[in-house]
Design an enzyme around this catalytic site. Structure first.
Site, PDB file in Angstrom:
ATOM      1  N   TYR A 176       0.847  -1.195   0.000  1.00  0.00           N
ATOM      2  CA  TYR A 176       0.000   0.000   0.000  1.00  0.00           C
ATOM      3  C   TYR A 176       0.887   1.250   0.000  1.00  0.00           C
ATOM      4  CZ  TYR A 176      -4.040  -2.993   0.759  1.00  0.00           C
ATOM      5  OH  TYR A 176      -5.013  -3.941   0.612  1.00  0.00           O
ATOM      6  N   ARG A 224       3.065  -2.299  10.986  1.00  0.00           N
ATOM      7  CA  ARG A 224       3.288  -3.602  10.358  1.00  0.00           C
ATOM      8  C   ARG A 224       3.987  -3.418   9.026  1.00  0.00           C
ATOM      9  NH1 ARG A 224      -1.225  -8.254   9.035  1.00  0.00           N
ATOM     10  NH2 ARG A 224      -2.365  -6.456   8.246  1.00  0.00           N
ATOM     11  N   GLY A 320      -5.776 -13.762  13.256  1.00  0.00           N
ATOM     12  CA  GLY A 320      -6.641 -12.985  12.382  1.00  0.00           C
ATOM     13  C   GLY A 320      -7.864 -13.769  11.965  1.00  0.00           C
ATOM     14  N   ARG A 321      -7.711 -14.574  10.910  1.00  0.00           N
ATOM     15  CA  ARG A 321      -8.858 -15.346  10.435  1.00  0.00           C
ATOM     16  C   ARG A 321      -9.348 -16.340  11.494  1.00  0.00           C
ATOM     17  NH1 ARG A 321      -5.904 -17.360   5.214  1.00  0.00           N
ATOM     18  NH2 ARG A 321      -4.262 -17.301   6.809  1.00  0.00           N
ATOM     19  N   CYS A 344     -10.215 -22.242  11.899  1.00  0.00           N
ATOM     20  CA  CYS A 344     -10.234 -21.636  10.571  1.00  0.00           C
ATOM     21  C   CYS A 344      -9.699 -22.664   9.591  1.00  0.00           C
ATOM     22  CB  CYS A 344      -9.362 -20.382  10.570  1.00  0.00           C
ATOM     23  SG  CYS A 344      -8.964 -19.746   8.927  1.00  0.00           S
ATOM     24  N   CYS A 351     -13.929 -14.611   3.774  1.00  0.00           N
ATOM     25  CA  CYS A 351     -13.309 -13.497   4.495  1.00  0.00           C
ATOM     26  C   CYS A 351     -12.627 -12.596   3.477  1.00  0.00           C
ATOM     27  CB  CYS A 351     -12.347 -14.015   5.564  1.00  0.00           C
ATOM     28  SG  CYS A 351     -11.168 -15.265   5.003  1.00  0.00           S
ATOM     29  N   ALA A 394     -23.219 -29.559   6.098  1.00  0.00           N
ATOM     30  CA  ALA A 394     -24.554 -28.961   6.228  1.00  0.00           C
ATOM     31  C   ALA A 394     -25.344 -29.633   7.342  1.00  0.00           C
ATOM     32  CB  ALA A 394     -25.304 -29.066   4.903  1.00  0.00           C
ATOM     33  N   GLU A 413     -26.072 -40.805   9.963  1.00  0.00           N
ATOM     34  CA  GLU A 413     -25.077 -40.807   8.896  1.00  0.00           C
ATOM     35  C   GLU A 413     -24.933 -42.228   8.366  1.00  0.00           C
ATOM     36  OE1 GLU A 413     -22.283 -40.748   6.198  1.00  0.00           O
ATOM     37  OE2 GLU A 413     -23.171 -38.880   6.952  1.00  0.00           O
TER      38      GLU A 413
END
Length: 641
Positions: A176, A224, A320-321, A344, A351, A394, A413
């Protein structure tokens, strides 16, 4: 005593006393209002993670100027006074929830944007190539424009202090605008903002000086940087060490490290292909030369984070995630319940994928992520007997949510293990997070009292159906193959059968380059097989989020797997796979043809059941899709009962 004692001990982030050594790094959510104010969804998202025990929250990047960049949409700003009150309220709510929060401030995006605010080329430190089209050169910011950006940064800093933030974090990584000044690849200026490492760091050190002038010498300040930018001509370890010392001496309290850039996007947003602890080597690069603490994140697990702290690789560890997936991660670990942490799966789909697409952040395994303000599971007023048929993602999520709300749930199942297609698909080491997800559901089933019945086929007229108040059907999908001669021969193996242990020979042609075929090809190549992927489309894994696809293609190239796109399989023999391409037929020598053409919905049971308000059909038996889609459908069904 917890095995994560080091991670959970108090520590100082500059002058700020944190309750533990964990932090949430900046991550975009695209939940802000159109005028740049933080939304109710954004506040609830932060509060949920404050309640979860993270030591320090760092906000997503907050814009400090809106003159030299195109509006990105749905990002928080501190460019005007109207942005202050909502953010002040958000900080107050985080404090009320027991959390601490730092504001990540960004002075701009520069060359990453497709254009400037006037429709011309984007602005950058120099006339470097734009990311989107390297044939287009950026407009170099004039000295007066750079000073204007810094003046606007000062005004935004004052607003951040007015909001009551506990610290400020400077956005300096992944290419950036700040990083464009820091990097020789993009900064060729000859004024005081260019030159050697120290000169190129002037833009960043000026921001540090501004925060110190406005907030005081002791106000907590971090930044960072990307230690490895991941492209030719990018930052070297030697340069990163020199830069880190310059930033430290300018007044930083903590240095956050990671790697990557938009030129190496798979490093910037590491997927499951990258493994654990991807930025620990970057912490090891700069830690020995610094007096200030080093913070690191990137595919960490609590155990690996504890080890990194114990080894002295880092002083703070970021999730983070992982805290998108489970905002209560730290609290669960502190209470000795790490097995209850929802993992995660590092898929990057809902995300990062959502945010890059301009949509609000989501999570494949946590349907409440960034929707905490509206998705609240309330206790059911009437307890019902619920039958869930199918133990894939699901069905498992539907059972979990229904039981969480207080219903009596039985899950059936037909296989001998839970997980559906996740269970065999998770055989490669790089997809072990899927196994952890199934393990988590098993823990949840036991915690919530769900009765699990394995090796149990359910018919439409069975008492498990007729005696239930509500039925969730999640019977999944079945493999499909086109009518190719030899597809039923001895050399042809279905991809799921391979994952379940079916023998494959040394030379394998993978028929189908979707996600399952590509991942199986990588697994086989890593194990030493000679592998070729054949795909009719122009590219493989075309529906995969770009960050993961880049990593997949890189890994396939590294292990020598061949990719043949634009070719259709026409026949399978005992010793070869025959394909038809734009230049005619191609014969590929093979011991095994691995069939990964795709799947079709298993509609046998759904079609046999009468539709009704108490019947919910979810997951791949409706439409084969990705894990996140199945989880979200299961959540919605469980919440609706």
């Amino acid at each position: 005593m917890t095995r994560h004692a080091r991670m959970l001990e108090p520590a100082r982030w500059g002058s700020l006393e944190l309750p533990n050594r964990t932090y949430m790094p900046p991550m975009g959510t695209h939940t802000a209002n159109a005028d740049g104010t933080i939304s109710d969804a954004g506040v609830a998202y932060l509060v949920a993670r404050a309640r979860g025990g993270i030591g320090l929250l760092i906000t997503e990047s907050i814009q400090t100027q809106d003159v030299y960049d195109l509006p990105t949409g749905s990002t928080i700003s501190l460019t005007h006074d109207r942005h202050v009150a909502p953010l002040r309220d958000a900080v107050t709510e985080v404090h009320r929830a027991g959390g601490l929060i730092s504001a990540n401030l960004t002075p701009g995006l520069g060359r990453i944007m497709p254009a400037g605010p006037d429709g011309g080329a984007p602005f950058s430190a120099s006339d470097c190539p734009t990311l989107m089209d390297p044939s287009v050169r950026c407009r170099a910011l004039s000295l007066e424009q750079v000073e204007d950006i810094l003046d606007r940064f000062r005004a935004a800093t004052r607003r951040a202090l007015e909001c009551g933030f506990d610290g400020i974090d400077l956005h300096g990584h992944t290419g950036y605008l700040t990083d464009q000044f820091l990097s020789a690849a993009w900064n060729t200026r000859t004024d005081r903002f260019g030159g050697d490492v120290r000169g190129r760091a002037t833009f960043a050190t000026e921001m540090i000086r501004i925060v110190r002038e406005e907030g005081g010498a002791d106000f907590p300040l971090s930044m960072r940087i990307s230690v490895r930018q991941g492209f030719p001509g990018g930052r070297t370890p030697e340069e990163a060490r020199e830069l880190a010392v310059v930033l430290q001496d300018a007044g930083l309290d903590v240095l956050l490290v990671d790697a990557g850039s938009y030129e190496a996007i798979d490093h910037a947003f590491p997927s499951y292909y990258m493994g654990d602890g991807v930025y620990l080597p970057d912490a090891e690069v700069v830690k020995p030369v610094l007096r200030i603490p080093v913070a690191v994140n990137g595919n960490l697990t609590p155990d690996l984070a504890e080890q990194a702290l114990a080894d002295g690789t880092a002083d703070f560890v970021g999730f983070g995630r992982m805290v998108i997936a489970d905002p209560d991660l730290v609290r669960k670990v502190a209470e000795g319940r790490p097995e209850q942490v929802r993992p995660c799966i590092r898929c990057n789909e809902m995300c990062i994928g959502n945010v890059v697409a301009g949509k609000a952040l989501g999570c494949s395994v946590n349907p409440e992520a960034a929707q905490e303000a509206t998705r609240v599971l309330l206790p059911t007023p009437v307890v019902r007997k619920v039958t869930v048929i199918g133990g894939g993602p699901a069905g498992l999520e539907a059972a979990r949510v229904a039981a969480e709300r207080g219903h009596t749930v039985d899950l059936y199942e037909r296989g001998t293990r839970l997980g559906g297609v996740l269970e065999p698909a998770a055989t490669p080491e790089f997809k072990r997070e899927l196994h952890r997800m199934v393990d988590w559901w098993e823990v949840e089933m036991a915690r919530l009292g769900v009765q699990v019945h394995l090796d149990h086929e359910v018919a439409a007229d069975a008492p498990e159906v007729t005696g239930a108040d509500a039925v969730v059907v999640a019977t999944g999908s079945t493999p499909w193959a086109p009518p190719v001669p030899g597809a039923d021969g001895l050399s042809a193996v279905q991809v799921l059968d391979f994952h379940r242990g079916a023998h494959v020979g040394p030379r394998v042609v993978v028929c189908g380059g979707g996600l399952s075929g590509a991942d199986a090809a990588l697994e086989l190549a890593l194990a030493g097989h000679d592998v070729t992927i054949v795909e009719a489309d122009p590219q493989i894994a075309s529906d995969m989020v770009v960050h993961n696809r880049v990593a997949l293609l890189r890994r396939l190239a590294e292990v020598g797997a061949r990719v043949l796109t634009g070719h259709r399989v026409t026949a399978i023999r005992d010793d070869a796979v025959v394909c038809e391409g734009p230049d005619g037929p191609v014969e590929l020598t093979a011991d095994t043809a691995l069939l990964a053409f795709g799947v079709r919905p298993d509609r046998a049971l759904p079609d046999a059941l009468a539709d009704g308000p108490a019947t919910y059909v979810v997951g791949d038996c409706v439409q084969p899709s990705k894990v996140g889609d199945a989880v979200h459908a299961g959540y919605a069904a469980g919440a609706a009962i």
